[in-house]
Design a protein around this motif. Structure first.
Motif, PDB file in Angstrom:
ATOM      1  N   ILE A 188       0.762  -1.280  -0.089  1.00  0.00           N
ATOM      2  CA  ILE A 188       0.101  -0.102  -0.199  1.00  0.00           C
ATOM      3  C   ILE A 188       0.820   1.306   0.053  1.00  0.00           C
ATOM      4  CG2 ILE A 188      -1.840   1.273   1.081  1.00  0.00           C
ATOM      5  CD1 ILE A 188      -2.882  -1.077   2.550  1.00  0.00           C
ATOM      6  N   THR A 189       0.809   2.129  -0.966  1.00  0.00           N
ATOM      7  CA  THR A 189       1.422   3.598  -1.212  1.00  0.00           C
ATOM      8  C   THR A 189       0.320   4.602  -1.383  1.00  0.00           C
ATOM      9  OG1 THR A 189       3.274   2.472  -2.175  1.00  0.00           O
ATOM     10  CG2 THR A 189       2.921   4.767  -2.317  1.00  0.00           C
ATOM     11  N   LEU A 190       0.552   5.643  -0.522  1.00  0.00           N
ATOM     12  CA  LEU A 190      -0.041   6.982  -0.888  1.00  0.00           C
ATOM     13  C   LEU A 190       0.749   7.951  -1.352  1.00  0.00           C
ATOM     14  CD1 LEU A 190      -2.841   8.526  -0.441  1.00  0.00           C
ATOM     15  CD2 LEU A 190      -1.961   9.206   1.730  1.00  0.00           C
ATOM     16  N   GLN A 191       0.301   8.529  -2.639  1.00  0.00           N
ATOM     17  CA  GLN A 191       0.953   9.607  -3.051  1.00  0.00           C
ATOM     18  C   GLN A 191       0.025  10.849  -2.924  1.00  0.00           C
ATOM     19  OE1 GLN A 191       0.950   7.854  -6.918  1.00  0.00           O
ATOM     20  NE2 GLN A 191       3.270   7.622  -6.806  1.00  0.00           N
ATOM     21  N   ALA A 192       0.666  12.174  -2.889  1.00  0.00           N
ATOM     22  CA  ALA A 192       0.151  13.222  -2.731  1.00  0.00           C
ATOM     23  C   ALA A 192       0.773  14.552  -3.327  1.00  0.00           C
ATOM     24  CB  ALA A 192      -0.420  13.754  -1.231  1.00  0.00           C
ATOM     25  N   GLY A 193       0.132  15.489  -4.000  1.00  0.00           N
ATOM     26  CA  GLY A 193       0.845  16.388  -4.456  1.00  0.00           C
ATOM     27  C   GLY A 193       0.028  17.727  -4.676  1.00  0.00           C
ATOM     28  N   LEU A 194       0.484  18.949  -4.401  1.00  0.00           N
ATOM     29  CA  LEU A 194      -0.084  20.440  -4.524  1.00  0.00           C
ATOM     30  C   LEU A 194       1.010  21.021  -5.557  1.00  0.00           C
ATOM     31  CD1 LEU A 194      -2.374  21.596  -3.013  1.00  0.00           C
ATOM     32  CD2 LEU A 194      -0.605  22.475  -1.579  1.00  0.00           C
ATOM     33  N   GLY A 195       0.271  21.460  -6.641  1.00  0.00           N
ATOM     34  CA  GLY A 195       1.045  22.334  -7.841  1.00  0.00           C
ATOM     35  C   GLY A 195       0.117  23.280  -8.365  1.00  0.00           C
ATOM     36  N   VAL A 196       0.605  23.594  -9.633  1.00  0.00           N
ATOM     37  CA  VAL A 196      -0.357  24.571 -10.311  1.00  0.00           C
ATOM     38  C   VAL A 196      -0.446  23.893 -11.934  1.00  0.00           C
ATOM     39  CG1 VAL A 196       0.549  26.629  -9.095  1.00  0.00           C
ATOM     40  CG2 VAL A 196       2.063  25.941 -11.085  1.00  0.00           C
ATOM     41  N   SER A 197      -1.446  24.439 -12.551  1.00  0.00           N
ATOM     42  CA  SER A 197      -1.643  23.882 -13.934  1.00  0.00           C
ATOM     43  C   SER A 197      -2.219  25.085 -14.722  1.00  0.00           C
ATOM     44  CB  SER A 197      -2.570  22.761 -13.825  1.00  0.00           C
ATOM     45  OG  SER A 197      -3.080  22.357 -14.797  1.00  0.00           O
ATOM     46  N   THR A 198      -1.956  24.821 -16.224  1.00  0.00           N
ATOM     47  CA  THR A 198      -2.554  25.718 -17.015  1.00  0.00           C
ATOM     48  C   THR A 198      -3.378  24.753 -18.102  1.00  0.00           C
ATOM     49  OG1 THR A 198      -0.499  25.583 -18.552  1.00  0.00           O
ATOM     50  CG2 THR A 198      -0.879  27.527 -16.904  1.00  0.00           C
ATOM     51  N   LEU A 199      -3.712  23.534 -17.619  1.00  0.00           N
ATOM     52  CA  LEU A 199      -4.193  22.535 -18.650  1.00  0.00           C
ATOM     53  C   LEU A 199      -5.741  22.678 -18.468  1.00  0.00           C
ATOM     54  CD1 LEU A 199      -2.104  19.477 -18.135  1.00  0.00           C
ATOM     55  CD2 LEU A 199      -1.816  20.988 -20.019  1.00  0.00           C
ATOM     56  N   ASN A 200      -6.281  23.788 -18.713  1.00  0.00           N
ATOM     57  CA  ASN A 200      -7.651  24.160 -18.867  1.00  0.00           C
ATOM     58  C   ASN A 200      -8.062  24.935 -19.858  1.00  0.00           C
ATOM     59  OD1 ASN A 200      -7.204  27.136 -18.140  1.00  0.00           O
ATOM     60  ND2 ASN A 200      -6.351  26.174 -16.313  1.00  0.00           N
ATOM     61  N   GLU A 201      -9.249  25.160 -20.261  1.00  0.00           N
ATOM     62  CA  GLU A 201      -9.816  26.037 -21.371  1.00  0.00           C
ATOM     63  C   GLU A 201      -9.227  27.186 -21.517  1.00  0.00           C
ATOM     64  OE1 GLU A 201     -14.026  25.654 -21.395  1.00  0.00           O
ATOM     65  OE2 GLU A 201     -14.061  23.493 -21.802  1.00  0.00           O
ATOM     66  N   LYS A 202      -9.330  28.081 -20.325  1.00  0.00           N
ATOM     67  CA  LYS A 202      -8.745  29.284 -20.311  1.00  0.00           C
ATOM     68  C   LYS A 202      -7.311  29.666 -20.464  1.00  0.00           C
ATOM     69  CE  LYS A 202     -12.805  31.230 -18.304  1.00  0.00           C
ATOM     70  NZ  LYS A 202     -13.368  32.213 -17.131  1.00  0.00           N
ATOM     71  N   LYS A 203      -6.592  28.349 -20.398  1.00  0.00           N
ATOM     72  CA  LYS A 203      -5.087  28.347 -20.209  1.00  0.00           C
ATOM     73  C   LYS A 203      -4.530  29.363 -19.189  1.00  0.00           C
ATOM     74  CE  LYS A 203      -4.931  27.034 -25.113  1.00  0.00           C
ATOM     75  NZ  LYS A 203      -4.239  27.545 -26.453  1.00  0.00           N
ATOM     76  N   SER A 204      -5.289  29.452 -18.047  1.00  0.00           N
ATOM     77  CA  SER A 204      -4.675  30.254 -16.827  1.00  0.00           C
ATOM     78  C   SER A 204      -4.346  29.564 -15.827  1.00  0.00           C
ATOM     79  CB  SER A 204      -6.055  31.207 -16.463  1.00  0.00           C
ATOM     80  OG  SER A 204      -7.130  30.257 -15.824  1.00  0.00           O
ATOM     81  N   VAL A 205      -3.513  30.128 -14.922  1.00  0.00           N
ATOM     82  CA  VAL A 205      -2.685  29.385 -14.193  1.00  0.00           C
ATOM     83  C   VAL A 205      -3.706  29.253 -12.750  1.00  0.00           C
ATOM     84  CG1 VAL A 205      -0.948  29.454 -12.463  1.00  0.00           C
ATOM     85  CG2 VAL A 205      -0.339  30.365 -14.604  1.00  0.00           C
ATOM     86  N   GLU A 206      -3.801  27.848 -12.476  1.00  0.00           N
ATOM     87  CA  GLU A 206      -4.712  27.522 -10.932  1.00  0.00           C
ATOM     88  C   GLU A 206      -4.198  26.489 -10.373  1.00  0.00           C
ATOM     89  OE1 GLU A 206      -8.604  26.610 -12.733  1.00  0.00           O
ATOM     90  OE2 GLU A 206      -7.824  24.909 -14.089  1.00  0.00           O
ATOM     91  N   PRO A 207      -4.318  26.478  -8.942  1.00  0.00           N
ATOM     92  CA  PRO A 207      -3.818  25.501  -8.250  1.00  0.00           C
ATOM     93  C   PRO A 207      -4.371  24.153  -8.321  1.00  0.00           C
ATOM     94  CG  PRO A 207      -5.037  26.840  -6.987  1.00  0.00           C
ATOM     95  CD  PRO A 207      -5.130  27.557  -8.487  1.00  0.00           C
ATOM     96  N   ILE A 208      -3.755  23.235  -8.143  1.00  0.00           N
ATOM     97  CA  ILE A 208      -4.540  21.812  -8.168  1.00  0.00           C
ATOM     98  C   ILE A 208      -4.020  21.114  -7.073  1.00  0.00           C
ATOM     99  CG2 ILE A 208      -2.581  20.995  -9.979  1.00  0.00           C
ATOM    100  CD1 ILE A 208      -4.863  19.206 -11.038  1.00  0.00           C
ATOM    101  N   PHE A 209      -4.736  19.987  -6.412  1.00  0.00           N
ATOM    102  CA  PHE A 209      -4.400  19.009  -5.301  1.00  0.00           C
ATOM    103  C   PHE A 209      -4.617  17.720  -5.907  1.00  0.00           C
ATOM    104  CE2 PHE A 209      -5.994  16.250  -1.866  1.00  0.00           C
ATOM    105  CZ  PHE A 209      -4.760  16.158  -1.318  1.00  0.00           C
ATOM    106  N   SER A 210      -3.733  16.880  -5.867  1.00  0.00           N
ATOM    107  CA  SER A 210      -3.833  15.384  -6.364  1.00  0.00           C
ATOM    108  C   SER A 210      -3.371  14.458  -5.289  1.00  0.00           C
ATOM    109  CB  SER A 210      -3.081  15.326  -7.713  1.00  0.00           C
ATOM    110  OG  SER A 210      -3.381  16.395  -8.686  1.00  0.00           O
ATOM    111  N   MET A 211      -4.004  13.198  -5.266  1.00  0.00           N
ATOM    112  CA  MET A 211      -3.907  12.214  -4.460  1.00  0.00           C
ATOM    113  C   MET A 211      -4.115  10.890  -5.145  1.00  0.00           C
ATOM    114  SD  MET A 211      -4.978  11.832  -0.367  1.00  0.00           S
ATOM    115  CE  MET A 211      -6.679  11.381  -1.028  1.00  0.00           C
TER     116      MET A 211
END
Length: 269
Positions: free
Chosen positions: A240-263
């Motif tokens: 069992i492994t847990l991965q978690a990350g907090l970053g930024v992304s422009t992979l959206n329709e407006k191509k604007s910078v936005e934060p993203i939380f992933s796990m």
């Protein structure tokens, strides 16, 4: 998004700036601190499992966002189930996907995934992965992956093809990189996007790994979008492994910078 919304009041408007909620940052900090403490107190005889590896040899970690279909070089009969979630703080919707991966013959694996948003199933996704030959003591490993996806509502298809290359830089440092393309709209009116995934990992201990993942997309017009995700991986045990990350992304329709939380929570059978 498919289905009937429960509340039509928007959770996010263009006038609102997406910001991290205090509990997102607090949760990551708590997990980070707890992982270091547990890792430091780990018994010396703990043996790292392969729940979050991109290759059996030379033992390179697996990215959080662009995961592999079991480690390259896996043996027939190996299986994994995992659940991936990510959220753009401030938008409310939770995107998540249950996955099952199976090695049907040595070095070759298949994955089935159901990307969803909140309680609505969005896509059907299947992936195949293969391993190119590598010597047992090699520092480098390489392989390939192809992905097919169908949108549940629109019925649109997309296909990805990627080359995978991993290299063990030292006992602690390693890197994994992918290069390929995605073609959408298989009816002849689609477009092709270049895909690049770069990762750098540092193994702090047998249980704890730090990493940074960079995802790039370059469209036919040469426009570049990205997602940058610092991340931590913690092994609870060999399965069992847990991965978690907090970053930024422009992979959206407006191509604007936005934060993203992933796990991602992984269980390897």
């Amino acid at each position: 998004m498919s289905g009937v919304p429960i509340d039509t009041k928007p959770l996010f408007t263009p006038h609102m700036k997406p910001v991290f909620r205090p509990y997102h940052i607090a949760g990551i900090f708590a997990f980070f601190s707890w992982s270091i403490a547990c890792s430091s107190l780990s018994h010396a005889d703990f043996v790292e499992g392969d729940a979050a590896l991109s290759s059996v040899t030379p033992h390179i970690p697996e990215p959080l966002l662009f995961d592999l279909v079991r480690p390259l070089g896996s043996q027939k009969g190996e299986m994994e189930v995992n659940v991936f979630t990510h959220q753009y703080p401030g938008k409310g919707a939770l995107e998540w996907a249950p996955e099952i991966e199976y090695v049907f013959t040595d070095g070759y694996a298949i994955e089935f995934e159901l990307p969803s948003e909140n309680s609505s199933l969005e896509d059907y996704k299947v992936a195949l992965q293969g391993t190119f030959y590598a010597t047992p003591n090699a520092l480098m490993v390489h392989g390939w992956q192809v992905i097919a996806k169908k949108n549940r509502d629109a019925g649109q298809y997309s296909a990805d093809a990627l080359y995978i290359n991993g290299y063990r830089l030292s006992n602690a440092w390693s890197t994994l990189n992918m290069l390929g393309a995605r073609h959408t709209g298989l009816d002849g009116n689609g477009k092709t996007t270049v895909l690049i995934n770069n990762n750098l990992f540092y193994d702090y201990s047998q249980r704890l790994t730090y990493g940074i993942e960079l995802n790039h997309e370059i469209d036919p017009k040469g426009q570049w979008r990205y997602r940058a995700t610092p991340q931590i991986h913690f092994d609870f045990n060999q399965n069992i492994t847990l991965q978690a990350g907090l970053g930024v992304s422009t992979l959206n329709e407006k191509k604007s910078v936005e934060p993203i939380f992933s796990m991602r929570l992984i269980y390897a059978l």
